[in-house]
Design a protein around this motif. Structure first.
Motif, mmCIF file in Angstrom:
data_model
loop_
_atom_site.group_PDB
_atom_site.id
_atom_site.type_symbol
_atom_site.label_atom_id
_atom_site.label_comp_id
_atom_site.label_asym_id
_atom_site.label_seq_id
_atom_site.Cartn_x
_atom_site.Cartn_y
_atom_site.Cartn_z
ATOM 1 N N GLU A 31 -2.993 1.248 -11.769
ATOM 2 C CA GLU A 31 -1.920 1.928 -12.505
ATOM 3 C C GLU A 31 -1.145 2.938 -11.672
ATOM 4 N N CYS A 32 -1.495 3.061 -10.388
ATOM 5 C CA CYS A 32 -0.929 4.154 -9.587
ATOM 6 C C CYS A 32 0.532 3.903 -9.223
ATOM 7 N N ASN A 33 1.399 4.793 -9.660
ATOM 8 C CA ASN A 33 2.834 4.664 -9.378
ATOM 9 C C ASN A 33 3.142 4.810 -7.897
ATOM 10 N N SER A 34 2.440 5.710 -7.250
ATOM 11 C CA SER A 34 2.720 5.953 -5.837
ATOM 12 C C SER A 34 2.357 4.714 -5.004
ATOM 13 N N MET A 35 1.269 4.056 -5.352
ATOM 14 C CA MET A 35 0.860 2.854 -4.615
ATOM 15 C C MET A 35 1.840 1.713 -4.812
ATOM 16 N N GLU A 70 0.351 1.660 1.222
ATOM 17 C CA GLU A 70 -0.532 2.329 2.184
ATOM 18 C C GLU A 70 -1.100 3.651 1.645
ATOM 19 N N PHE A 71 -0.539 4.149 0.555
ATOM 20 C CA PHE A 71 -1.046 5.398 -0.035
ATOM 21 C C PHE A 71 -2.557 5.260 -0.254
ATOM 22 N N PHE A 72 -3.305 6.295 0.118
ATOM 23 C CA PHE A 72 -4.767 6.202 0.020
ATOM 24 C C PHE A 72 -5.226 5.868 -1.408
ATOM 25 N N GLY A 73 -4.505 6.427 -2.376
ATOM 26 C CA GLY A 73 -4.786 6.057 -3.756
ATOM 27 C C GLY A 73 -5.834 6.923 -4.433
ATOM 28 N N PRO A 74 -5.830 6.876 -5.782
ATOM 29 C CA PRO A 74 -6.682 7.777 -6.563
ATOM 30 C C PRO A 74 -8.184 7.572 -6.369
ATOM 31 N N ALA A 75 -8.629 6.320 -6.291
ATOM 32 C CA ALA A 75 -10.082 6.087 -6.196
ATOM 33 C C ALA A 75 -10.608 6.614 -4.861
ATOM 34 N N PRO A 77 -9.126 11.241 -11.367
ATOM 35 C CA PRO A 77 -8.828 11.272 -9.922
ATOM 36 C C PRO A 77 -7.681 12.214 -9.549
ATOM 37 N N ARG A 78 -6.696 12.358 -10.430
ATOM 38 C CA ARG A 78 -5.583 13.266 -10.086
ATOM 39 C C ARG A 78 -6.116 14.696 -9.904
ATOM 40 N N ASP A 79 -7.084 15.079 -10.725
ATOM 41 C CA ASP A 79 -7.670 16.420 -10.579
ATOM 42 C C ASP A 79 -8.370 16.541 -9.226
ATOM 43 N N ALA A 80 -9.021 15.447 -8.806
ATOM 44 C CA ALA A 80 -9.694 15.464 -7.495
ATOM 45 C C ALA A 80 -8.666 15.647 -6.377
ATOM 46 N N ILE A 81 -7.499 15.001 -6.540
ATOM 47 C CA ILE A 81 -6.444 15.130 -5.526
ATOM 48 C C ILE A 81 -5.924 16.574 -5.516
ATOM 49 N N ALA A 82 -5.797 17.157 -6.707
ATOM 50 C CA ALA A 82 -5.357 18.560 -6.780
ATOM 51 C C ALA A 82 -6.369 19.463 -6.074
ATOM 52 N N ASP A 140 1.217 12.521 -1.103
ATOM 53 C CA ASP A 140 2.093 11.434 -1.544
ATOM 54 C C ASP A 140 1.859 11.074 -3.006
ATOM 55 N N CYS A 141 0.916 11.724 -3.633
ATOM 56 C CA CYS A 141 0.676 11.486 -5.065
ATOM 57 C C CYS A 141 1.855 12.061 -5.852
ATOM 58 N N THR A 142 2.370 11.278 -6.807
ATOM 59 C CA THR A 142 3.533 11.742 -7.583
ATOM 60 C C THR A 142 3.131 12.564 -8.809
ATOM 61 N N ARG A 143 1.862 12.751 -8.994
ATOM 62 C CA ARG A 143 1.346 13.529 -10.142
ATOM 63 C C ARG A 143 1.766 12.913 -11.484
ATOM 64 N N CYS A 144 1.723 11.600 -11.562
ATOM 65 C CA CYS A 144 2.085 10.956 -12.835
ATOM 66 C C CYS A 144 0.914 11.000 -13.823
ATOM 67 N N TYR A 145 -0.269 11.239 -13.334
ATOM 68 C CA TYR A 145 -1.491 11.370 -14.163
ATOM 69 C C TYR A 145 -1.931 10.059 -14.827
ATOM 70 N N PHE A 146 -1.342 8.929 -14.415
ATOM 71 C CA PHE A 146 -1.776 7.661 -14.995
ATOM 72 C C PHE A 146 -3.233 7.361 -14.634
ATOM 73 N N CYS A 147 -3.652 7.791 -13.455
ATOM 74 C CA CYS A 147 -5.038 7.515 -13.054
ATOM 75 C C CYS A 147 -6.016 8.254 -13.977
ATOM 76 N N ASN A 148 -5.684 9.507 -14.312
ATOM 77 C CA ASN A 148 -6.540 10.234 -15.256
ATOM 78 C C ASN A 148 -6.560 9.527 -16.603
HETATM 79 S S1 SF4 Z 1 -1.394 10.926 -10.368
HETATM 80 FE FE1 SF4 Z 1 -2.824 9.254 -9.904
HETATM 81 S S2 SF4 Z 1 -1.753 7.400 -10.548
HETATM 82 FE FE2 SF4 Z 1 -0.199 9.000 -10.362
HETATM 83 S S3 SF4 Z 1 0.572 8.834 -8.264
HETATM 84 FE FE3 SF4 Z 1 -1.099 10.322 -8.211
HETATM 85 S S4 SF4 Z 1 -2.886 9.106 -7.676
HETATM 86 FE FE4 SF4 Z 1 -1.334 7.659 -8.346
#
Ligand code: SF4
Ligand code: SF4
Ligand code: FES
Length: 357
Positions: free
Chosen positions: A156-160, A165-170, A219-224, A202-210
């Motif tokens: 579901e990751c918008n950035s990916m 190549e974005f590392f991604g939420p997982a 995962p977005r919280d982990a990125i934060a 590079d995460c767009t903070r869309c929060y779809f992963c959460n």
């Molecule tokens: S918030 Fe999650 S789903 Fe959205 S861009 Fe960032 S890592 Fe991807």
């Protein structure tokens, strides 16, 4: 019960794609995975999907229902049948489809490997006794440790979608699982790596992963948290880090976001000069408040006091990101499909809040 569903079939060799209808009798307790098993057993042995544990542990059965990533073994069919809904089942997104509902997880695993998902204790000798980690220390990474690597967040990751190549939420959640572990001695090297191109900023903070994670990892919280730890450790070469730092500085000094200074502070003076024409255009429309004197909010003292509190409590870095246990509640089965969003935030080890009345 009588279950109806549609499944997107796909054959990577021929490139054929077809939405097929299925109708069958299933017991009322059946989840989507049970229904797929019945279809494969009774109607169409060529249907391909992954499964193993059947109890939300192995992470094999990630797929999409009506366009959202789910675990097939978590999704109960009864409420869907009761609504008279006919769901559409398809393969996860952001990963190449091999056949029907099976995706190629190789890109997923290579990113997980890049995170070096093992402890780097920083010593070679065997310790005389085990190293004790307190409950409080483990609380900092308890959500990230719940990941079953199903790939639903990546799907579901918008950035990916725009940058594969974005590392991604997982992978980044896995990265924080080790950065936040007090036994790991390589957190600086890890943070340096995760700050690379295609990394945390590079995460767009869309929060779809959460939203989609079936295990409440958020995962977005982990990125934060990775971002906060990076800034705390002075790893701020990325524009994203500079951007975030300026937000904090603005709020602390004026109680507002000092937008006019955002571009030079984030992109540097040279880039800001190149944007002069654009800035003049904005100024003509009254969109650029004069930076001097800066507008200071009436209650700026509150903003400064909050910042001071963060310092005094040592909550800079990941400690400043609230770590609750509401995510765990999402693991539960409910008739609404597993999500219990109204569950209160509870920090492990603390009493849950008393119900009112
Ligand atoms: S918030 Fe999650 S789903 Fe959205 S861009 Fe960032 S890592 Fe991807
Ligand atoms: S973070 Fe959640 S959605 Fe992503 S791989 Fe782990 S368990 Fe699956
Ligand atoms: S079959 Fe293991 S998580 Fe669904």
């Amino acid at each position: 019960m009588e279950v109806k569903l549609k499944i997107w079939r796909y054959d990577a060799y021929s490139g054929d794609r077809e939405l097929r209808d299925y109708e069958l009798e299933a017991p009322e307790w059946a989840c989507l995975l049970d229904v797929l098993d019945l279809i494969k057993d009774q109607q169409d042995g060529t249907l391909a999907y992954r499964k193993s544990c059947r109890m939300m542990i192995c992470g094999s059965c990630g797929m999409r229902m009506d366009g959202r990533a789910i675990l097939a073994c978590k999704e109960r069919m009864k409420p869907i049948v009761d609504r008279g809904h006919v769901p559409v089942i398809s393969a996860m997104g952001n990963m190449p489809i091999v056949k029907d509902l099976v995706v190629d997880m190789d890109p997923f695993w290579s990113k997980i490997r890049r995170m070096k998902p093992w402890l780097e204790p920083g010593y070679d000798e065997v310790l005389e006794r085990e190293r004790i980690v307190s409950q409080q220390q483990m609380n900092a990474i308890q959500k990230e440790a719940l990941c079953i690597m199903c790939g639903c967040c990546v799907s579901e990751c918008n950035s990916m979608e725009s940058d594969p190549e974005f590392f991604g939420p997982a992978a980044l959640a896995k990265g924080f699982r080790f950065v936040g572990d007090t036994r790991d001695q390589a957190s600086i090297e890890r943070l340096e790596d995760y700050n690379d191109e295609h990394g945390i900023w590079d995460c767009t903070r869309c929060y779809f992963c959460n939203e989609r994670c079936p295990k409440g990892v958020d995962p977005r919280d982990a990125i934060a948290k990775l971002g906060a730890e990076s800034v705390k450790e002075g790893i701020d070469r990325d524009m994203g880090a500079k951007h975030a730092k300026w937000f904090v500085k603005s709020a602390e000094t004026t109680g507002w976001l000092r937008e006019t200074e955002l571009v030079p502070k984030t992109q540097g003076i040279v880039a800001a000069v190149k944007q002069t024409k654009f800035a003049i255009g904005l100024a003509k429309k009254g969109k650029v408040p004069p930076p001097i004197p800066p507008h200071v909010a009436a209650d700026v003292g509150e903003s400064r006091a909050l910042r001071q509190l963060v310092r005094e409590q040592g909550r800079e870095g990941a400690q400043g990101i609230i770590q609750g246990e509401r995510g765990l509640a999402r693991i539960e089965h409910t008739d609404a499909g597993g999500a219990r969003r109204d569950a209160p935030e509870v920090t492990p080890g603390e009493e849950p809040p008393k119900a009112e009345g």
